[in-house]
Design a protein around this motif. Structure first.
Motif, short mmCIF file in Angstrom:
data_model
loop_
_atom_site.label_atom_id
_atom_site.label_comp_id
_atom_site.label_asym_id
_atom_site.label_seq_id
_atom_site.Cartn_x
_atom_site.Cartn_y
_atom_site.Cartn_z
N ALA A 1 -23.75 22.60 11.30
CA ALA A 1 -25.21 22.58 11.14
C ALA A 1 -25.84 22.88 12.50
N ILE A 2 -26.79 23.81 12.51
CA ILE A 2 -27.43 24.25 13.73
C ILE A 2 -28.94 24.11 13.57
N VAL B 1 -29.76 25.82 10.02
CA VAL B 1 -28.83 26.69 9.32
C VAL B 1 -27.49 25.96 9.21
N VAL B 2 -26.90 25.96 8.02
CA VAL B 2 -25.60 25.32 7.78
C VAL B 2 -24.59 26.40 7.45
N GLY C 1 -21.47 34.81 7.11
CA GLY C 1 -21.80 36.15 6.64
C GLY C 1 -23.30 36.30 6.47
N ASP C 2 -23.68 37.15 5.53
CA ASP C 2 -25.10 37.40 5.30
C ASP C 2 -25.80 36.21 4.68
N ALA C 3 -25.06 35.33 4.03
CA ALA C 3 -25.68 34.20 3.34
C ALA C 3 -25.00 32.90 3.78
N PRO C 4 -25.57 32.17 4.74
CA PRO C 4 -25.00 30.88 5.12
C PRO C 4 -25.10 29.89 3.97
N MET C 5 -24.39 28.79 4.07
CA MET C 5 -24.44 27.77 3.03
C MET C 5 -25.88 27.34 2.77
N ALA C 6 -26.66 27.19 3.85
CA ALA C 6 -28.07 26.81 3.69
C ALA C 6 -28.84 27.29 4.90
N SER D 1 -21.66 21.91 -3.74
CA SER D 1 -22.16 23.25 -3.43
C SER D 1 -22.83 23.33 -2.07
N GLY D 2 -22.83 22.22 -1.33
CA GLY D 2 -23.43 22.20 -0.01
C GLY D 2 -24.60 21.24 0.07
N VAL D 3 -25.60 21.58 0.85
CA VAL D 3 -26.77 20.70 1.01
C VAL D 3 -27.53 20.68 -0.31
N SER D 4 -27.67 19.48 -0.89
CA SER D 4 -28.37 19.34 -2.17
C SER D 4 -29.86 19.53 -1.97
N ARG D 5 -30.51 20.13 -2.94
CA ARG D 5 -31.96 20.30 -2.91
C ARG D 5 -32.67 19.22 -3.72
N THR D 6 -31.97 18.16 -4.04
CA THR D 6 -32.58 17.03 -4.73
C THR D 6 -32.28 15.74 -3.98
N GLY D 7 -33.19 14.79 -4.10
CA GLY D 7 -32.95 13.45 -3.57
C GLY D 7 -33.18 13.27 -2.10
#
Length: 480
Positions: A285-286, A305-306, A317-322, A384-390
């Protein structure tokens, strides 16, 4: 929000905000990561690098508060300066002892030791040459110290401005990564109280840099060897106007870090490594608090950015985890200019679901109409990585959090998720680096099966440790 100067942002991101978690090695989701007295409970260490010591302004000191069954107890602490018996050097003006910290069992005796950077130290005739001191763990906690030799005294100043630790060659002995602004090195273990170490390895950035802003270690490919992540800045123009923040990761090998094939990373000002998706590989994580007008890779209010770990190391790549801002789905707040989103980062599994959760400092966040009081966020990890809920927000205006939201407290200067009670539930420690006009304070939120809770939260400052309440940025470089 009022506009801040580049000088202020730089001072914070290269001083208070990079001890990161800066610092620190990757760690299990639960259990003690730093145990300076070997009692099985996690401890925390931090500094007041700009505090006056025996009349010497900005001499600095470091402190440990020891963990226990009921959490952190400020009555159980150790405070060490360069005027403490057995510690090399002397507390002198502008030494900034404690500006960088890194915990590890450097001599293999079962007690966590603490490497301390003092980048303003004058070494003989070498003004601001800097120093690194190892404070040794023991059954009674930290005591005594040994100097780690600067490998290139004439080549740079400010030795020890950044530190992190890990086992980069997998030999079972902790190694120490240390920087002198633009010159990072790895000093291999083992370390001894007499001052001997293993070999030294120079870590060259992919491009000539004028500043390394963050260092952190973890295992991104799950091979049992630590990898090193760093961020650095390069000039954009020959006239030295403008800069670009970049990053690189170096994989550990049996012979040390592989510097021949650095993996490109996003730039930034803070780093944390940990397994967010629970697959056994550490993510990187940066955080980048700089705006585009101050750094061409920056953003409006800061971003995080994760980058995913894998069998082959970090996957960038072109699409980081988050890629997160406060306008991203599931991220509380709003993306506002100069909020400092990403000022500090920490990763640990706070709710026992097997996924590392991500703590984020938002150091310049306004609370209501109160400017720059600061905030922190805790975002859940998932398969799937960093959750967008909670996601949850904590400020000094949150019910149960001690204190009050005041202008320029900078709550979120540093953040740390670490279990200090041995119950498997990490506590959430938060530094307000400018609480009470620069004195500083630490807040500890209790861990629980559902994550940190404000019930029973504690807050303490220098007075709790018997120190003078004065300007010093108490709580900087929070690690554990």
């Amino acid at each position: 929000m009022r506009k801040r100067t580049l000088l202020l942002a730089t001072a914070l991101t290269t001083g208070l905000l990079t001890a990161l978690p800066q610092a620190a090695t990757a760690a299990p989701a639960t259990g003690p990561t730093a145990d300076f007295n070997g009692d099985g409970y996690g401890d925390i260490a931090f500094a007041a690098p700009y505090a006056k010591v025996d009349g010497q302004g900005m001499a600095g000191y470091v402190a440990v508060v020891y963990g226990g069954a009921t959490g952190l107890d400020p009555a159980k602490h150790t405070v060490i300066s360069q005027n403490t018996a057995g510690v090399p050097g002397a507390a002198e003006a502008e030494d900034a002892f404690g500006e960088a910290l890194a915990p590890a069992d450097l001599n293999g005796d079962g007690y966590t030791d603490l490497a301390v950077g003092s980048p303003g130290e004058d070494v003989g005739d070498d003004v601001d040459g800097g120093s690194v001191t190892v404070l040794w763990g023991s059954a009674t906690g930290l005591k005594n110290g040994t100097t780690v030799k600067d490998p290139a005294v004439s080549g740079h100043d400010h030795w020890g401005n950044l530190l992190t630790a890990g086992d980069f060659d997998g030999d079972g002995r902790a190694d120490l990564a240390a920087s002198a602004y633009a010159d990072p090195y790895v000093i291999r273990g083992g370390f001894t109280t007499a001052g001997s170490t293993g070999a030294v390895q120079r870590i060259a950035t992919p491009e000539t840099s004028y500043s390394v802003d963050a260092l952190a270690a973890g295992d991104t490919n799950n091979d049992g060897r630590s990898d090193l992540a760093l961020t650095y800045r390069v000039r954009l123009n020959e006239d030295e106007t403008g800069s670009w923040s970049k990053g690189a990761a170096y994989l550990g090998t049996a012979s040390g870090l592989d510097t021949a094939l650095p993996r490109p990373l996003n730039g930034g000002t803070s780093l944390a490594l940990g397994d967010i998706d629970g697959d056994g590989y550490d993510e990187i994580a940066i955080g980048n608090v700089l705006s585009k007008e101050n750094d061409h890779s920056g953003s409006l209010g800061g971003k995080v950015v994760v980058i995913r770990g894998s069998e082959g190391g970090p996957v960038n790549g072109d699409a980081p985890m988050a890629e997160l801002t406060q306008d991203s789905e599931g991220v509380p707040g709003a993306d506002e200019a100069d909020d400092g989103f990403g000022s500090a980062l920490s990763i640990a599994d706070t709710n026992g679901d097997g996924h590392g959760d991500l703590a984020i400092g938002v150091v310049f966040e306004d609370v209501g109409t109160t400017e720059d009081t600061g905030a922190t966020l805790l975002m859940n990890g998932s398969a799937s990585g960093v959750s967008r809920t909670g996601a949850r927000t904590f400020t000094q205006a949150t019910a149960g959090v001690p204190g009050s939201a005041e202008a320029m407290d900078y709550f979120g200067t540093d953040v740390l998720l670490a279990d200090v009670t041995k119950d498997g539930h990490p506590e959430f420690m938060i530094t307000a680096g400018f609480e009470d006009e620069g004195i500083g304070a630490i807040t500890a939120l209790r861990g629980s099966a559902t994550g940190p809770v404000t019930d029973g939260a504690r807050s303490f400052g220098p007075g709790s440790l018997g120190q003078t309440r004065s300007y010093g940025a108490f709580g900087a470089g929070l690690i554990g």
